[in-house]
Design a protein around this motif. Structure first.
Motif: not given
Length: 211
Positions: A20-49
């Motif tokens: 279900r991850e986004p493909s990035g095919d659809a345009a996403t409007a850029a915000a007025e100020r640049p954005r950041f995100v921190v995701q926790i990813h419980d994959a083969r090894r737990m980590h933060f993105d």
């Protein structure tokens, strides 16, 4: 570099008929100020993105121990492929067998201010500062706030490129370090990793031809 070129590696690693991850095919409007995100990813090894909007993509680093509010913590950050801007909202389970298979929650997100400057104190374009290997920024998130620095160094595991992510300035009076990722809650939905995993079990894949 065009967005499609910058996302070629990201798209090449994923089967969007399964994830279900986004493909990035659809345009996403850029915000007025640049954005950041921190995701926790419980994959083969737990980590933060740790992801920063730079132009029309999210520049991304895997941070094994997670960003810290304590200036004494120097967190290793390993660059990964650029992600589409829509990935800021992604939360769910990447199917087993897919690249990065595991559970993802949005631990924090917000905007950031580029703070990079040259030796004379003149502002430097943020993308350029990343190319030069040292970038400063101020985070305005729900959990992470204040000035941080990203500095590239050589000699990571297996000789791969690696960076350090460090909080600058005085330590906060509360919330030092990084929380236990298994107990942490999403800033989007308030759910833990376990709750997202349980909720996802019965949810059909909207891209599946059998839905």
């Amino acid at each position: 570099m065009a967005t499609d070129d910058r996302l070629r590696t990201y798209r090449g690693k994923r089967d969007f008929g399964r994830t279900r991850e986004p493909s990035g095919d659809a345009a996403t409007a850029a915000a007025e100020r640049p954005r950041f995100v921190v995701q926790i990813h419980d994959a083969r090894r737990m980590h933060f993105d740790f992801r920063l909007q730079v132009g029309d993509v999210l520049r991304s680093w895997a941070v094994p121990k997670g960003p810290s509010a304590d200036p004494g913590d120097k967190r290793m950050a390993v660059p990964t492929e650029d992600h589409p801007l829509a990935y800021e909202d992604f939360e769910g389970v990447i199917p087993e067998g897919e690249y990065g298979g595991g559970t993802v929650i949005v631990w924090d997100r917000g905007t950031y201010e580029p703070l990079s400057h040259d030796r004379r104190g003149r502002p430097v374009d943020f993308a350029e500062s990343l190319e030069q290997g040292h970038a400063s920024l101020r985070l305005h998130g729900s959990k992470l706030r204040g000035a941080y620095a990203l500095t590239r160094f050589r000699g990571g595991a297996d000789g791969e490129e690696a960076w350090l992510l460090v909080h600058k300035g005085a330590a906060r009076t509360a919330g030092h370090g990084t929380p236990d990722p298994r107990r942490a809650r999403s800033v989007r939905t308030g759910r833990t990793l376990a709750q997202v995993r349980a909720d996802d079990q019965d949810a059909p894949n909207p891209r599946s031809p059998f839905r």
